[in-house]
Design a protein around this motif. Structure first.
Motif, PDB file in Angstrom:
ATOM      1  N   PRO A 154      -6.952  14.210  -1.057  1.00  0.00           N
ATOM      2  CA  PRO A 154      -8.297  13.644  -1.139  1.00  0.00           C
ATOM      3  C   PRO A 154      -9.154  14.449  -2.108  1.00  0.00           C
ATOM      4  O   PRO A 154      -8.881  15.633  -2.363  1.00  0.00           O
ATOM      5  CB  PRO A 154      -8.829  13.766   0.294  1.00  0.00           C
ATOM      6  N   SER A 155     -10.148  13.822  -2.667  1.00  0.00           N
ATOM      7  CA  SER A 155     -11.054  14.532  -3.567  1.00  0.00           C
ATOM      8  C   SER A 155     -12.037  15.366  -2.754  1.00  0.00           C
ATOM      9  O   SER A 155     -12.239  15.140  -1.558  1.00  0.00           O
ATOM     10  CB  SER A 155     -11.813  13.542  -4.456  1.00  0.00           C
ATOM     11  N   GLY A 156     -12.631  16.335  -3.421  1.00  0.00           N
ATOM     12  CA  GLY A 156     -13.698  17.117  -2.801  1.00  0.00           C
ATOM     13  C   GLY A 156     -13.256  18.291  -1.964  1.00  0.00           C
ATOM     14  O   GLY A 156     -14.086  18.916  -1.284  1.00  0.00           O
ATOM     15  N   LEU A 157     -11.973  18.651  -1.986  1.00  0.00           N
ATOM     16  CA  LEU A 157     -11.524  19.819  -1.214  1.00  0.00           C
ATOM     17  C   LEU A 157     -11.999  21.104  -1.892  1.00  0.00           C
ATOM     18  O   LEU A 157     -11.995  21.193  -3.127  1.00  0.00           O
ATOM     19  CB  LEU A 157      -9.996  19.844  -1.112  1.00  0.00           C
ATOM     20  N   PRO A 158     -12.378  22.139  -1.122  1.00  0.00           N
ATOM     21  CA  PRO A 158     -12.688  23.438  -1.729  1.00  0.00           C
ATOM     22  C   PRO A 158     -11.491  23.956  -2.511  1.00  0.00           C
ATOM     23  O   PRO A 158     -10.338  23.697  -2.140  1.00  0.00           O
ATOM     24  CB  PRO A 158     -12.996  24.325  -0.518  1.00  0.00           C
ATOM     25  N   ALA A 159     -11.739  24.708  -3.572  1.00  0.00           N
ATOM     26  CA  ALA A 159     -10.677  25.132  -4.485  1.00  0.00           C
ATOM     27  C   ALA A 159      -9.548  25.876  -3.784  1.00  0.00           C
ATOM     28  O   ALA A 159      -8.366  25.624  -4.040  1.00  0.00           O
ATOM     29  CB  ALA A 159     -11.275  25.996  -5.596  1.00  0.00           C
ATOM     30  N   VAL A 160      -9.887  26.810  -2.888  1.00  0.00           N
ATOM     31  CA  VAL A 160      -8.854  27.606  -2.206  1.00  0.00           C
ATOM     32  C   VAL A 160      -7.999  26.704  -1.318  1.00  0.00           C
ATOM     33  O   VAL A 160      -6.767  26.814  -1.277  1.00  0.00           O
ATOM     34  CB  VAL A 160      -9.497  28.734  -1.380  1.00  0.00           C
ATOM     35  N   VAL A 161      -8.636  25.787  -0.601  1.00  0.00           N
ATOM     36  CA  VAL A 161      -7.913  24.859   0.272  1.00  0.00           C
ATOM     37  C   VAL A 161      -7.030  23.948  -0.567  1.00  0.00           C
ATOM     38  O   VAL A 161      -5.857  23.703  -0.238  1.00  0.00           O
ATOM     39  CB  VAL A 161      -8.899  24.023   1.115  1.00  0.00           C
ATOM     40  N   PRO A 205       0.840  -1.209   0.000  1.00  0.00           N
ATOM     41  CA  PRO A 205       0.000   0.000   0.000  1.00  0.00           C
ATOM     42  C   PRO A 205       0.870   1.253   0.000  1.00  0.00           C
ATOM     43  O   PRO A 205       1.161   1.821   1.046  1.00  0.00           O
ATOM     44  CB  PRO A 205      -0.818  -0.123   1.286  1.00  0.00           C
ATOM     45  N   VAL A 206       1.306   1.659  -1.180  1.00  0.00           N
ATOM     46  CA  VAL A 206       2.275   2.751  -1.293  1.00  0.00           C
ATOM     47  C   VAL A 206       1.658   4.031  -1.859  1.00  0.00           C
ATOM     48  O   VAL A 206       2.370   4.921  -2.295  1.00  0.00           O
ATOM     49  CB  VAL A 206       3.488   2.321  -2.154  1.00  0.00           C
ATOM     50  N   VAL A 207       0.334   4.115  -1.860  1.00  0.00           N
ATOM     51  CA  VAL A 207      -0.352   5.356  -2.234  1.00  0.00           C
ATOM     52  C   VAL A 207      -0.854   6.001  -0.955  1.00  0.00           C
ATOM     53  O   VAL A 207      -1.608   5.393  -0.198  1.00  0.00           O
ATOM     54  CB  VAL A 207      -1.524   5.090  -3.194  1.00  0.00           C
ATOM     55  N   GLN A 208      -0.425   7.241  -0.700  1.00  0.00           N
ATOM     56  CA  GLN A 208      -0.839   7.951   0.507  1.00  0.00           C
ATOM     57  C   GLN A 208      -1.774   9.091   0.141  1.00  0.00           C
ATOM     58  O   GLN A 208      -1.432   9.946  -0.675  1.00  0.00           O
ATOM     59  CB  GLN A 208       0.370   8.518   1.252  1.00  0.00           C
ATOM     60  N   VAL A 209      -2.961   9.086   0.739  1.00  0.00           N
ATOM     61  CA  VAL A 209      -3.866  10.235   0.631  1.00  0.00           C
ATOM     62  C   VAL A 209      -3.473  11.176   1.761  1.00  0.00           C
ATOM     63  O   VAL A 209      -3.597  10.848   2.944  1.00  0.00           O
ATOM     64  CB  VAL A 209      -5.336   9.795   0.727  1.00  0.00           C
ATOM     65  N   TRP A 210      -3.016  12.359   1.383  1.00  0.00           N
ATOM     66  CA  TRP A 210      -2.288  13.247   2.294  1.00  0.00           C
ATOM     67  C   TRP A 210      -3.019  14.564   2.487  1.00  0.00           C
ATOM     68  O   TRP A 210      -3.708  15.054   1.588  1.00  0.00           O
ATOM     69  CB  TRP A 210      -0.904  13.481   1.689  1.00  0.00           C
ATOM     70  N   ARG A 211      -2.840  15.154   3.676  1.00  0.00           N
ATOM     71  CA  ARG A 211      -3.283  16.517   3.957  1.00  0.00           C
ATOM     72  C   ARG A 211      -2.128  17.280   4.571  1.00  0.00           C
ATOM     73  O   ARG A 211      -1.265  16.708   5.227  1.00  0.00           O
ATOM     74  CB  ARG A 211      -4.474  16.529   4.927  1.00  0.00           C
ATOM     75  N   ALA A 212      -2.112  18.594   4.365  1.00  0.00           N
ATOM     76  CA  ALA A 212      -1.058  19.441   4.919  1.00  0.00           C
ATOM     77  C   ALA A 212      -0.968  19.244   6.433  1.00  0.00           C
ATOM     78  O   ALA A 212      -1.984  19.131   7.120  1.00  0.00           O
ATOM     79  CB  ALA A 212      -1.337  20.900   4.598  1.00  0.00           C
ATOM     80  N   GLY A 213       0.261  19.190   6.930  1.00  0.00           N
ATOM     81  CA  GLY A 213       0.492  18.977   8.349  1.00  0.00           C
ATOM     82  C   GLY A 213       0.826  17.545   8.695  1.00  0.00           C
ATOM     83  O   GLY A 213       1.372  17.273   9.766  1.00  0.00           O
TER      84      GLY A 213
END
Length: 200
Positions: A182-189, A161-169
């Motif tokens: 991840p999908s579905g984030l607001p455009a500015v974010v 499992p070498v695909v990471q769904v990542w968020r800042a921080g």
């Protein structure tokens, strides 16, 4: 290997960052923009004429992608604009020969991601196979390609499992081949997080 980064106007900045990252890894790449977004094209950008549907959906979109990539020589790779590839990821994708190479989000799942590679000769077969499938306007590109690869050359997934769904921080998993948002984030974010992802 030549990589194709398929993008629309809102992700054009991200696609440029992805293009530069691939260049740092020694991979030639091109950003393929929707025709309506292809204004003042830069040297690494091209315009596409096939319909994308919503987020690369539909048979016509998948056929257009396959036909475009079939026009190259050697190994071709499809990458999303929000994907940060590692050197190991590039090497895995470039090593494709008989079978298409790609990733699933988890080792136990069969879900195929939008990051895969194959030879250009295979892509010509894939385009023909997609055209023979019953048309589907709502099917995602990755699902259609997965089915077409299985019906032509076969597929190989990286075994971990070498695909990471990542968020800042968060820390990036050091063994990840592909780090994506991840999908579905607001455009500015999304724009802010993409800059963090690519370190710009």
């Amino acid at each position: 290997m030549k990589a194709f980064i398929f993008s629309s106007g809102p992700d054009r900045e991200a696609a440029a960052m992805c293009h530069r990252r691939l260049g740092d890894l020694g991979v030639s790449s091109v950003v393929a923009l929707d025709r309506q977004d292809a204004v003042d094209l830069r040297p690494w950008e091209i315009a596409t004429s096939f319909p994308r549907g919503r987020r690369l959906k539909g048979s016509a979109c998948a056929i257009g992608i396959a036909e475009l990539m079939a026009g190259e020589q050697g190994t071709v790779c499809k990458v999303d604009a929000d994907m940060l590839l590692s050197r190991a990821g590039v090497e895995w994708l470039a090593s494709t020969a008989e079978h298409a190479h790609g990733y699933s989000l988890k080792a136990s799942k069969v879900r195929w991601t939008g990051c895969w590679s194959a030879t250009s000769e295979v892509m010509a077969e894939v385009a023909e196979k997609l055209a023979a499938f019953p048309p589907c306007n709502d099917c995602g590109e990755s699902n259609l390609m997965h089915a077409a690869f299985k019906a032509t050359c076969g597929i190989r997934r990286f075994p971990l499992p070498v695909v990471q769904v990542w968020r800042a921080g968060r820390l990036k998993y050091h063994k990840a081949h592909v780090v994506t948002l991840p999908s579905g984030l607001p455009a500015v974010v999304r724009t802010a997080e993409l800059r963090d992802l690519f370190g710009v």
